[in-house]
Design an enzyme around this catalytic site. Structure first.
Site, PDB file in Angstrom:
ATOM      1  N   ASP A 172       1.076  -1.336   0.004  1.00 41.91           N
ATOM      2  CA  ASP A 172       0.042  -0.036  -0.126  1.00 41.91           C
ATOM      3  C   ASP A 172       1.004   1.445   0.017  1.00 41.91           C
ATOM      4  OD1 ASP A 172      -2.339   1.399   0.074  1.00 41.91           O
ATOM      5  OD2 ASP A 172      -2.788   1.075   2.022  1.00 41.91           O
ATOM      6  N   ASN A 209       1.423   3.478  -2.784  1.00 42.84           N
ATOM      7  CA  ASN A 209       2.157   3.976  -4.112  1.00 42.84           C
ATOM      8  C   ASN A 209       1.678   5.207  -4.454  1.00 42.84           C
ATOM      9  OD1 ASN A 209       3.137   1.485  -4.424  1.00 42.84           O
ATOM     10  ND2 ASN A 209       1.565   0.735  -5.879  1.00 42.84           N
ATOM     11  N   GLY A 210       0.127   5.637  -4.278  1.00 40.12           N
ATOM     12  CA  GLY A 210      -0.317   6.834  -4.659  1.00 40.12           C
ATOM     13  C   GLY A 210       0.365   7.864  -3.693  1.00 40.12           C
ATOM     14  N   ARG A 211       0.310   7.802  -2.459  1.00 44.91           N
ATOM     15  CA  ARG A 211       0.872   8.763  -1.486  1.00 44.91           C
ATOM     16  C   ARG A 211       2.428   9.259  -1.714  1.00 44.91           C
ATOM     17  NH1 ARG A 211      -1.500   5.945   3.417  1.00 44.91           N
ATOM     18  NH2 ARG A 211      -2.139   4.330   1.904  1.00 44.91           N
ATOM     19  N   HIS A 243       2.801   3.667  -8.908  1.00 46.25           N
ATOM     20  CA  HIS A 243       2.590   2.299  -9.110  1.00 46.25           C
ATOM     21  C   HIS A 243       3.715   1.635 -10.070  1.00 46.25           C
ATOM     22  CE1 HIS A 243      -1.292   2.356  -7.534  1.00 46.25           C
ATOM     23  NE2 HIS A 243      -1.871   3.084  -8.496  1.00 46.25           N
ATOM     24  N   THR A 268     -10.422  -7.045  -5.976  1.00 51.63           N
ATOM     25  CA  THR A 268     -11.679  -7.021  -6.645  1.00 51.63           C
ATOM     26  C   THR A 268     -12.372  -5.794  -6.548  1.00 51.63           C
ATOM     27  OG1 THR A 268     -12.586  -7.951  -4.680  1.00 51.63           O
ATOM     28  CG2 THR A 268     -12.542  -9.720  -6.494  1.00 51.63           C
ATOM     29  N   ARG A 322     -11.421   2.228  -9.164  1.00 48.75           N
ATOM     30  CA  ARG A 322     -10.532   3.322  -9.132  1.00 48.75           C
ATOM     31  C   ARG A 322     -10.789   4.167 -10.807  1.00 48.75           C
ATOM     32  NH1 ARG A 322      -5.107   2.430  -6.167  1.00 48.75           N
ATOM     33  NH2 ARG A 322      -6.136   1.740  -4.272  1.00 48.75           N
ATOM     34  N   LEU A 325      11.996 -19.435  -5.107  1.00 49.04           N
ATOM     35  CA  LEU A 325      11.156 -18.902  -4.366  1.00 49.04           C
ATOM     36  C   LEU A 325       9.644 -18.942  -5.235  1.00 49.04           C
ATOM     37  CD1 LEU A 325      10.237 -16.376  -2.275  1.00 49.04           C
ATOM     38  CD2 LEU A 325      10.327 -14.821  -4.067  1.00 49.04           C
ATOM     39  N   ARG A 346       1.708  -4.922   5.944  1.00 52.59           N
ATOM     40  CA  ARG A 346       1.072  -4.083   5.238  1.00 52.59           C
ATOM     41  C   ARG A 346       1.926  -2.658   5.265  1.00 52.59           C
ATOM     42  NH1 ARG A 346      -5.193  -2.944   4.156  1.00 52.59           N
ATOM     43  NH2 ARG A 346      -4.956  -1.099   2.885  1.00 52.59           N
ATOM     44  N   LEU A 373      -7.331  -5.391   6.787  1.00 55.28           N
ATOM     45  CA  LEU A 373      -6.809  -6.450   5.944  1.00 55.28           C
ATOM     46  C   LEU A 373      -7.536  -6.515   4.387  1.00 55.28           C
ATOM     47  CD1 LEU A 373      -7.426  -9.375   8.262  1.00 55.28           C
ATOM     48  CD2 LEU A 373      -5.323  -8.449   7.509  1.00 55.28           C
ATOM     49  N   SER A 374      -8.373  -5.316   4.015  1.00 54.05           N
ATOM     50  CA  SER A 374      -8.815  -4.909   2.870  1.00 54.05           C
ATOM     51  C   SER A 374      -9.076  -6.248   2.024  1.00 54.05           C
ATOM     52  CB  SER A 374      -7.759  -4.365   2.167  1.00 54.05           C
ATOM     53  OG  SER A 374      -7.514  -3.193   2.692  1.00 54.05           O
TER      54      SER A 374
HETATM   55  C1  FPP Z   1      -1.979   0.190  -3.443  1.00 60.95           C
HETATM   56  O1  FPP Z   1      -1.512   1.575  -3.391  1.00 60.95           O
HETATM   57  C2  FPP Z   1      -1.456  -0.255  -4.282  1.00 60.95           C
HETATM   58  C3  FPP Z   1      -2.188  -1.101  -5.261  1.00 60.95           C
HETATM   59  C4  FPP Z   1      -3.662  -0.919  -5.283  1.00 60.95           C
HETATM   60  C5  FPP Z   1      -1.548  -1.576  -6.352  1.00 60.95           C
HETATM   61  C6  FPP Z   1      -0.418  -2.563  -6.095  1.00 60.95           C
HETATM   62  C7  FPP Z   1       0.560  -2.874  -7.487  1.00 60.95           C
HETATM   63  C8  FPP Z   1       1.897  -2.701  -7.753  1.00 60.95           C
HETATM   64  C9  FPP Z   1       2.726  -2.571  -6.816  1.00 60.95           C
HETATM   65  C10 FPP Z   1       2.144  -2.898  -9.184  1.00 60.95           C
HETATM   66  C11 FPP Z   1       1.973  -4.116  -9.876  1.00 60.95           C
HETATM   67  C12 FPP Z   1       2.325  -5.369  -9.096  1.00 60.95           C
HETATM   68  C13 FPP Z   1       3.143  -6.493  -9.728  1.00 60.95           C
HETATM   69  C14 FPP Z   1       3.205  -7.622  -8.873  1.00 60.95           C
HETATM   70  C15 FPP Z   1       3.984  -6.210 -10.952  1.00 60.95           C
HETATM   71  P1  FPP Z   1      -2.466   2.778  -3.304  1.00 60.95           P
HETATM   72  O2  FPP Z   1      -2.594   3.186  -4.939  1.00 60.95           O
HETATM   73  O3  FPP Z   1      -3.749   2.548  -2.545  1.00 60.95           O
HETATM   74  O4  FPP Z   1      -1.902   3.994  -2.583  1.00 60.95           O
HETATM   75  P2  FPP Z   1      -2.454   5.087  -1.700  1.00 60.95           P
HETATM   76  O5  FPP Z   1      -3.394   4.314  -0.556  1.00 60.95           O
HETATM   77  O6  FPP Z   1      -1.300   5.787  -1.292  1.00 60.95           O
HETATM   78  O7  FPP Z   1      -3.435   5.728  -2.562  1.00 60.95           O
END
Ligand code: FPP
Length: 239
Positions: A12, A14-16, A29, A58, A63, A123, A180, A187-188
């Protein structure tokens, strides 16, 4: 230090992370996707045997369409670019979740990668795509019902092992440690059945920045836990 056999991760933040760096969410991402590869290598070098990551839930379909498309593109690229790398690293890749509604070409890339790596003994890397625990359990229950109707299974014979064998994770041991990132304590809809006795580790670090220091900290914390599986461990004074 005892190394957990199976680590599950909710990647979790990536966006922030992107926002904090003045970048678009999709860049976050992409960085997150790169980090998946690094963490796989780190985990294997530390002795982890199974790593399972939550790539697309799911619920993630709700988004913005451009973000869903960007995530699908990253997954497509990952499936294609990983074939060689997975062979080199001896990694066995699995996918859990209902992939039947993904685009045809993504399904083909997923199945090709799974097939190409199925003999590997390094792995065990599992990617959850269009995965949700409730959906997984609903699909499992439908299959159980069909097998009962077709007399392949007797209701009286259904036990926990039967149910586990109908889940997408049938070939995986339950996770020992769930990580997490990014500070959320939820747990989403991830591996709800499988996490029954798992130790949890939450960190404020955003996924693109989760590295070796954080993985070691998570494993160190795991080693401080006493896993009792519901039992009472009496010490001399308690008796
Ligand atoms: C949550 O961050 C992340 C996701 C919903 C996507 C996770 C996907 C990847 C890391 C890339 C693809 C994966 C592989 C295996 C190649 P968020 O967008 O909810 O972040 P935020 O809560 O900060 O907005």
């Amino acid at each position: 230090m005892e190394i957990p056999v199976h680590i599950a991760i909710i990647m979790d933040g990536n966006g922030r992370w992107a926002k904090a760096h003045g970048l678009a969410r999709n860049v976050g991402h992409a960085r997150g996707s790169k980090n998946v590869e690094k963490v796989c290598e780190m985990a294997w070098h530390m002795g982890v045997k199974y790593l399972t990551v939550y790539a697309f839930s799911t619920e993630n379909w709700s988004r913005p369409q451009a973000e869903v498309e960007a995530l699908m593109k990253l997954l497509r690229n990952y499936m294609k670019s990983s074939i060689k790398k997975a062979q080199k690293n001896n990694m066995k890749i699995r996918v859990i979740g209902d992939i039947s509604i993904l685009s045809e070409d993504l399904q083909t890339s997923i199945l090709t990668l799974i097939d190409a790596t199925k003999q590997n003994t390094g792995l065990n890397f599992t990617i959850a795509i269009n995965y949700g625990s409730r959906d997984e359990m609903t699909r499992a229950m439908k299959k159980i019902a069909v097998d009962c109707l077709e007399q392949k299974l007797q209701v009286a014979d259904i036990d926990e092992a039967t149910i586990a064998s109908y889940l997408d994770t049938e070939e995986l041991p339950d996770p020992d440690l769930l990580i997490r990132t990014s500070g959320e304590l939820r747990l989403s809809n991830y591996l709800l059945w499988q996490l029954a006795y798992t130790e949890f580790y939450f960190t404020d670090v955003y996924w693109p920045e989760f590295g070796e220091t954080e993985l070691r900290a998570a494993i160190a914390r795991y080693n401080q836990q006493e896993r009792r599986y519901g039992k009472v461990v009496l010490s001399e004074g308690d008796r």
